[in-house]
Motif scaffolding. Structure first.
Motif, PDB file in Angstrom:
ATOM      1  N   MET A  64       0.847  -1.200   0.000  1.00 34.28           N
ATOM      2  CA  MET A  64       0.000   0.000   0.000  1.00 34.28           C
ATOM      3  C   MET A  64       0.881   1.248   0.000  1.00 34.28           C
ATOM      4  O   MET A  64       1.784   1.374   0.830  1.00 34.28           O
ATOM      5  N   LEU A  65       0.605   2.175  -0.938  1.00 37.16           N
ATOM      6  CA  LEU A  65       1.400   3.409  -1.021  1.00 37.16           C
ATOM      7  C   LEU A  65       1.009   4.421   0.030  1.00 37.16           C
ATOM      8  O   LEU A  65       1.822   5.212   0.495  1.00 37.16           O
ATOM      9  N   GLY A  66      -0.262   4.462   0.349  1.00 41.10           N
ATOM     10  CA  GLY A  66      -0.794   5.477   1.238  1.00 41.10           C
ATOM     11  C   GLY A  66      -2.300   5.395   1.196  1.00 41.10           C
ATOM     12  O   GLY A  66      -2.871   4.364   0.813  1.00 41.10           O
ATOM     13  N   ARG A  67      -2.935   6.491   1.560  1.00 41.75           N
ATOM     14  CA  ARG A  67      -4.394   6.517   1.582  1.00 41.75           C
ATOM     15  C   ARG A  67      -4.923   7.697   0.783  1.00 41.75           C
ATOM     16  O   ARG A  67      -4.256   8.713   0.624  1.00 41.75           O
ATOM     17  N   SER A  68      -6.127   7.517   0.272  1.00 45.76           N
ATOM     18  CA  SER A  68      -6.789   8.552  -0.511  1.00 45.76           C
ATOM     19  C   SER A  68      -7.246   9.688   0.396  1.00 45.76           C
ATOM     20  O   SER A  68      -7.115   9.632   1.626  1.00 45.76           O
ATOM     21  N   ARG A  69      -7.824  10.677  -0.225  1.00 44.04           N
ATOM     22  CA  ARG A  69      -8.321  11.826   0.524  1.00 44.04           C
ATOM     23  C   ARG A  69      -9.367  11.415   1.556  1.00 44.04           C
ATOM     24  O   ARG A  69      -9.451  11.993   2.632  1.00 44.04           O
ATOM     25  N   GLU A  70     -10.144  10.376   1.246  1.00 50.97           N
ATOM     26  CA  GLU A  70     -11.164   9.893   2.175  1.00 50.97           C
ATOM     27  C   GLU A  70     -10.707   8.686   2.989  1.00 50.97           C
ATOM     28  O   GLU A  70     -11.510   8.062   3.686  1.00 50.97           O
ATOM     29  N   GLY A  71      -9.416   8.368   2.907  1.00 50.57           N
ATOM     30  CA  GLY A  71      -8.859   7.342   3.769  1.00 50.57           C
ATOM     31  C   GLY A  71      -8.812   5.938   3.200  1.00 50.57           C
ATOM     32  O   GLY A  71      -8.485   4.988   3.931  1.00 50.57           O
ATOM     33  N   ARG A  72      -9.117   5.757   1.916  1.00 52.47           N
ATOM     34  CA  ARG A  72      -9.074   4.421   1.320  1.00 52.47           C
ATOM     35  C   ARG A  72      -7.649   4.080   0.878  1.00 52.47           C
ATOM     36  O   ARG A  72      -6.904   4.962   0.451  1.00 52.47           O
ATOM     37  N   PRO A  73      -7.281   2.814   0.940  1.00 53.12           N
ATOM     38  CA  PRO A  73      -5.903   2.442   0.581  1.00 53.12           C
ATOM     39  C   PRO A  73      -5.635   2.565  -0.912  1.00 53.12           C
ATOM     40  O   PRO A  73      -6.495   2.270  -1.738  1.00 53.12           O
ATOM     41  N   ILE A  74      -4.433   2.990  -1.251  1.00 53.12           N
ATOM     42  CA  ILE A  74      -3.967   3.041  -2.633  1.00 53.12           C
ATOM     43  C   ILE A  74      -2.992   1.886  -2.810  1.00 53.12           C
ATOM     44  O   ILE A  74      -1.933   1.848  -2.171  1.00 53.12           O
TER      45      ILE A  74
ATOM     46  N   VAL B  99       0.136   0.804 -10.635  1.00 56.62           N
ATOM     47  CA  VAL B  99      -0.902   1.316  -9.735  1.00 56.62           C
ATOM     48  C   VAL B  99      -2.231   1.052 -10.434  1.00 56.62           C
ATOM     49  O   VAL B  99      -2.639   1.817 -11.313  1.00 56.62           O
ATOM     50  N   PRO B 100      -2.929  -0.019 -10.066  1.00 58.03           N
ATOM     51  CA  PRO B 100      -4.165  -0.340 -10.795  1.00 58.03           C
ATOM     52  C   PRO B 100      -5.231   0.745 -10.687  1.00 58.03           C
ATOM     53  O   PRO B 100      -5.927   1.007 -11.664  1.00 58.03           O
ATOM     54  N   HIS B 101      -5.372   1.348  -9.512  1.00 57.06           N
ATOM     55  CA  HIS B 101      -6.398   2.394  -9.352  1.00 57.06           C
ATOM     56  C   HIS B 101      -5.890   3.446  -8.377  1.00 57.06           C
ATOM     57  O   HIS B 101      -5.856   3.229  -7.167  1.00 57.06           O
ATOM     58  N   ILE B 102      -5.502   4.590  -8.920  1.00 51.00           N
ATOM     59  CA  ILE B 102      -4.988   5.678  -8.095  1.00 51.00           C
ATOM     60  C   ILE B 102      -6.109   6.429  -7.382  1.00 51.00           C
ATOM     61  O   ILE B 102      -5.853   7.219  -6.476  1.00 51.00           O
TER      62      ILE B 102
ATOM     63  N   ALA C 168       1.531  10.531  -3.081  1.00 48.46           N
ATOM     64  CA  ALA C 168       2.002   9.194  -2.735  1.00 48.46           C
ATOM     65  C   ALA C 168       2.608   8.489  -3.942  1.00 48.46           C
ATOM     66  O   ALA C 168       3.680   7.862  -3.845  1.00 48.46           O
ATOM     67  N   VAL C 169       1.950   8.584  -5.097  1.00 49.03           N
ATOM     68  CA  VAL C 169       2.464   7.909  -6.287  1.00 49.03           C
ATOM     69  C   VAL C 169       3.763   8.552  -6.748  1.00 49.03           C
ATOM     70  O   VAL C 169       4.721   7.849  -7.128  1.00 49.03           O
TER      71      VAL C 169
END
Length: 324
Positions: A1-11, A65-68, A124-125
């Motif tokens: 996992m690279l990090g989390r999205s703005r709403e906290g979902r894993p990237i 990164v399948p889905h950024i 993160a990317v």
């Protein structure tokens, strides 16, 4: 996992292989374009099962990164079924959600190390890419387009004199699957310079900003940050950058007259506005889908979209790395 999205979902991100040819593949920058992420998830699962001696692992270093944009994926879940063989127009028109400039992840990469206002997904990317410490040979951002006459391929401008083998390979794959290449003459608008039927230079943030400044909208112009393609090239070398544009829905006849204006494109836009109004007014989506089908609109099969995206990647590998 690279990090989390703005709403906290894993990237999620995946790296495979130790070859000297580094390949970056990115999906989901526009969350209403689900086919790129579907391909990249399949590809990551496939590469993860291969032994180290397999040529796909031995010859390349894959950064995937399948889905950024996991937040955007959730916002489009009402119509973008994971197992759809083709997408439903009525549901798409009713439920599709897309970020506007400023929130657009493709044109959202940091302008510099101090650009803390860029979205966390982009930051993160970028940090992950930078951790390689060496240039990439190829970067492909897998996009789609809602409506077009057929597949459309965008190419790094500085490779326009070198892309001939890629053009031939992708054109043949489109022909073999029975599709017509999309064609449009945008006269350089936003960085889109027509190269040949079905092929165009990819856009860039400077041209995007200039377009909106010329239109008297400096606020929108100021919202564009570097794209993933520009960002990968900023890391050094001369990477080939590519963008796939696979249509969710095929609008036959567009591009037969390049325009502008394109009279067939104008007629399709009028119909689509009518269907969208009906969809967002509460009409049964299936009735709208039937009406569009009777008018000649066709949903492009997801499997064919993924095949052509993979053809573009393989053609890019052959061109940039001398291997497929």
């Amino acid at each position: 996992m690279l990090g989390r999205s703005r709403e906290g979902r894993p990237i999620r991100a995946f790296r495979f292989g130790e070859g000297r040819n580094a390949v970056s593949l990115l999906g989901g920058c526009h969350a209403d374009e689900p086919v790129g992420p579907r391909l990249l998830r399949h590809l990551a699962a496939y590469l993860g099962r291969l032994p180290p001696e397999d040529p796909w692992v031995r010859n390349f270093e894959w950064w995937i990164v399948p889905h950024i944009n996991p937040d955007g994926e959730k916002n489009n879940a009402a119509w973008a079924d994971d197992d759809a063989e083709a997408y439903d127009l009525g549901r798409y028109l009713r439920d599709a959600a897309r970020e506007l400039p400023g929130d657009d992840i493709e044109f959202g990469f940091p302008r510099g190390d101090d650009d803390g206002d860029a979205r966390p997904e982009n930051r993160a990317v970028l940090e992950w890419w930078k951790s390689r410490g060496r240039p990439f040979a190829l970067h492909a951002s897998l996009h789609g387009t809602a409506f077009a006459a057929g597949p459309w391929f965008l190419v790094e401008p500085s490779w326009r004199e070198r892309y001939g083998p890629l053009r031939e390979r992708c054109s043949e794959a489109v022909r073999r699957l029975g599709y017509t290449l999309h064609d449009v003459e945008r006269q350089g608008e936003k960085g889109f310079v027509r190269l040949d039927r079905g092929f165009c230079t990819r856009p860039d943030s400077v041209s995007m900003s200039e377009h909106f400044i010329a239109a008297g909208d400096p606020v929108t112009a100021s919202l564009f940050r570097p794209s993933s393609m520009e960002t990968v090239r900023s890391l050094g070398g001369d990477p080939l950058t590519l963008v796939s544009e696979m249509p969710l829905f095929i609008t036959p006849g567009v591009g037969e007259v390049l325009g502008p204006p394109d009279p067939i494109l104008v007629r399709w836009r009028e119909r689509l506005e009518t269907w969208k109004t009906r969809a967002t007014s509460g009409e049964d989506p299936s009735a709208i889908t039937r009406s569009a089908g009777n008018s000649g609109l066709v949903a492009m099969g997801v499997t064919d979209q993924m095949r052509l995206q993979w053809t573009l990647v393989r053609a890019g590998l052959a061109l940039a790395c001398g291997r497929t």
